[in-house]
Design an enzyme around this catalytic site. Structure first.
Site, PDB file in Angstrom:
ATOM      1  N   THR A   1       0.941  -1.231  -0.089  1.00  0.00           N
ATOM      2  CA  THR A   1       0.059   0.025  -0.030  1.00  0.00           C
ATOM      3  C   THR A   1       0.865   1.389  -0.102  1.00  0.00           C
ATOM      4  OG1 THR A   1      -0.286  -0.326   2.369  1.00  0.00           O
ATOM      5  CG2 THR A   1      -2.072  -0.879   0.838  1.00  0.00           C
ATOM      6  N   ASP A   2       0.097   2.320  -0.357  1.00  0.00           N
ATOM      7  CA  ASP A   2       0.707   3.716  -0.220  1.00  0.00           C
ATOM      8  C   ASP A   2       0.750   4.411   1.142  1.00  0.00           C
ATOM      9  OD1 ASP A   2       1.055   3.524  -3.254  1.00  0.00           O
ATOM     10  OD2 ASP A   2      -1.129   3.831  -3.244  1.00  0.00           O
TER      11      ASP A   2
ATOM     12  N   SER B   1       0.994   8.773   4.908  1.00  0.00           N
ATOM     13  CA  SER B   1       0.424   8.505   3.663  1.00  0.00           C
ATOM     14  C   SER B   1       1.404   9.066   2.679  1.00  0.00           C
ATOM     15  CB  SER B   1      -0.794   9.851   3.433  1.00  0.00           C
ATOM     16  OG  SER B   1      -1.070   9.782   2.025  1.00  0.00           O
ATOM     17  N   ARG B   2       2.040   8.075   1.907  1.00  0.00           N
ATOM     18  CA  ARG B   2       3.151   8.438   0.804  1.00  0.00           C
ATOM     19  C   ARG B   2       2.653   9.468  -0.262  1.00  0.00           C
ATOM     20  NH1 ARG B   2       3.863   2.660   1.640  1.00  0.00           N
ATOM     21  NH2 ARG B   2       4.753   2.632   3.888  1.00  0.00           N
ATOM     22  N   VAL B   3       1.353   9.816  -0.286  1.00  0.00           N
ATOM     23  CA  VAL B   3       1.109  10.760  -1.392  1.00  0.00           C
ATOM     24  C   VAL B   3       1.081  12.140  -0.570  1.00  0.00           C
ATOM     25  CG1 VAL B   3      -0.834  11.470  -2.826  1.00  0.00           C
ATOM     26  CG2 VAL B   3      -0.213   9.116  -2.703  1.00  0.00           C
TER      27      VAL B   3
END
Ligand code: ATP
Ligand code: MG
Length: 506
Positions: free
Chosen positions: A339-340, A365-367
């Site tokens: 997951t991101d 949250s990598r975004v």
């Protein structure tokens, strides 16, 4: 053109003369053995892996293993009484499920049959449950927010459309509630929602459906339910079926879709059960070695499509249940790496009354900020910093008996901040109101108030704004910015409420 009766009979006669009698050479095999929703079939040498096999009475199965001169098929549906000695037929099709608008508002099982007692669904289209995922050039970077309505998530762990964000935590820590409330928060956004329930009690699905209905969220939602009473094959299939339904909305209607897999721990268990019954060798923690591939194949299908493909997205929130907060076991580590980002929910926070029980320090949250509106992004930087400083101070001063005034003040500010991040269930907050709340948390304006009173004050400020200062909220919403002018308008409103509150209390 008009034809008379002779001409018509002439045409029919000539067609009949040329008619060739043809036997359809469908392959029909025989069920050799059947138990635990798994059948061994002989006499179907051309069957393919993943192909749908038909049995009498419109029962179906999926080819799971190809062996020397037998097939191993997992049988789908509630009734698993496919007996040895009955016929089995290849369909030439990969397993597929019904898709389309007619499913909205409905509860269906893993093969898309309605189970809500509200009659049949009129379906004209099907899609395979396994599909090719969009390649790198077919995807756009994730930069549009998908808001959960929770201040702490949208502020600190923002989710973007097309992202995969894991919700992970022990039993009873608010995982399902966070996911369901995110669905409720999609009202008026045009986002289609799919809730896939795997291995749950039927009563908990009724409850989810009830909450969604009461909040007007069923209109844009499909529930795919493979409950604990269903065979493992249905629980295994459900997330793939839900994703096929999501792909119809993304690929054909170019809509944004949110899909929830609740939960993938139970999904892995169903897969483990099937694999052990098939006598596949068990690997780590008795799971089959390809459980990682199973989940990555599923989550790869979340995407944001490029403009050339017409746009649209699938955002996914897989859920994982942990034991005693241990995230280092096989399935959690797998899904974390696929997951991101992940949202950690903790029992101790939950039991201490911090709901949602999110540990913001280790959730990521990598975004990130790319999926936030500017107003929130600006304030959330401060929020993150102050929260981190507070956590650090709090642990350093836990055993100190005397604290200087400055430290005490800072600790209090931190407590106010944490207090404001609490939020009740099923009332997700619009983003412009979140901006106001986060401003209350980070701006020192509540410095002199009691920690216990800040949530009441927050609620009073928001009620006042909704009633008498709609234009201020609208300005934040429309511009997506929190300007100097907005701040100058907001401060007197807050101050008036603080004065009123203090005199009432005094
Ligand atoms: P399970 O492991 O059983 O699936 P879960 O982690 O999905 O549990 P939930 O069912 O979402 O947890 O929540 C557990 C309980 O806590 C429920 O009664 C729910 O209503 C309550 N709850 C969850 N979040 C909140 C919140 N923010 N405010 C108040 N109550 C909450
Ligand atoms: Mg749950």
């Amino acid at each position: 053109m008009d034809l008379n009766i002779q001409e018509i009979s002439q045409i029919i006669k000539s067609r009949l003369d040329n008619y060739e009698f043809k036997v359809d050479s469908d392959e029909v095999g025989l069920v050799l053995e059947s138990a635990d929703a798994i059948a061994r079939i002989g006499g179907l040498p051309n069957a393919m892996i993943g192909e749908m096999i038909e049995f009498p009475d419109r029962k179906y199965g999926i080819v799971f293993n190809l062996e020397h001169d037998e097939l191993v098929v997992i049988i789908l549906g509630k009734k698993t009484d496919v007996k040895a000695g009955t016929w089995a037929k290849c369909t030439g099709r990969i397993m597929e499920v019904p898709v389309g608008d007619a499913l909205l508002g409905r509860v269906v099982n893993a093969i898309g049959e309605p189970i809500d007692g509200r009659g049949p669904v009129t379906i004209t289209k099907h899609r395979p449950v396994e599909a090719k995922v969009p390649g790198v050039i077919d995807r756009l970077p994730v930069d549009q927010p998908l808001q959960t309505g929770y201040k702490v998530v949208d502020g600190l762990i923002p989710i973007g459309r097309g992202q995969r964000e894991l919700i992970i935590g022990d039993r009873q820590t608010g995982k399902t509630t966070l996911a369901i409330d995110t669905i409720i928060n999609q009202k008026h956004t045009g986002v289609i929602c799919i809730y896939v329930a795997i291995g749950k009690k039927s009563s908990s699905i009724v409850e989810v459906q009830d909450i969604l209905t009461r909040n007007g969220a069923m209109d844009y939602t499909i529930i795919v339910d493979a409950s604990a009473d269903d065979p493992a094959s249905m629980q295994f299939l459900a997330p793939f079926s839900g994703t096929a339904m999501a792909e119809e909305f993304m690929n054909e209607q170019h809509k944004d879709v949110l899909i929830i897999y609740d939960d993938l721990t139970k999904h892995a268990n169903a897969y483990r059960m099937i694999s052990l019954l098939l006598k596949r060798p068990p690997g780590r923690e008795a799971y089959p070695g390809d459980v990682f591939y199973l989940h990555s194949r599923l989550l790869e299908r979340s995407a944001r499509l490029s403009q050339e493909l017409g746009g649209g997205s699938i955002t996914s929130l897989p859920i994982i249940e942990t034991q005693k907060g241990d995230i280092s076991t096989y399935v959690p580590t797998n899904v974390i790496s696929i997951t991101d980002g992940q949202i950690f929910l903790q029992s101790d926070l939950f039991n201490a009354g911090f709901k949602p029980a999110i540990n913001a320090g280790i959730s990521v949250s990598r975004v990130g900020g790319k999926a936030q509106i500017e107003a929130i992004r600006k304030l959330s930087g401060k929020l993150r910093l102050q929260l981190a400083r507070f956590k650090e101070k709090e642990s350093f001063t836990a055993f100190a008996s005397e604290l200087d005034e400055e430290t005490q003040k800072e600790l209090k500010r931190g407590r106010i901040l944490v207090e404001i991040l609490k939020q009740d269930k099923h009332i997700p907050m619009p983003v412009e109101e979140q901006v106001v709340s986060v401003y209350l948390a980070v701006s020192d304006i509540l410095e002199d108030m009691d920690v216990a009173s800040v949530r009441e004050i927050e609620s009073k400020v928001l009620t006042k704004l909704r009633a008498d200062h709609k234009e201020l909220l609208a300005a934040i919403k429309d511009s997506q910015k929190f300007s100097k002018e907005s701040e100058e308008q907001l401060v007197p409103v807050i101050k008036a409420i603080l004065t009123q509150y203090s005199t009432q209390k005094g």
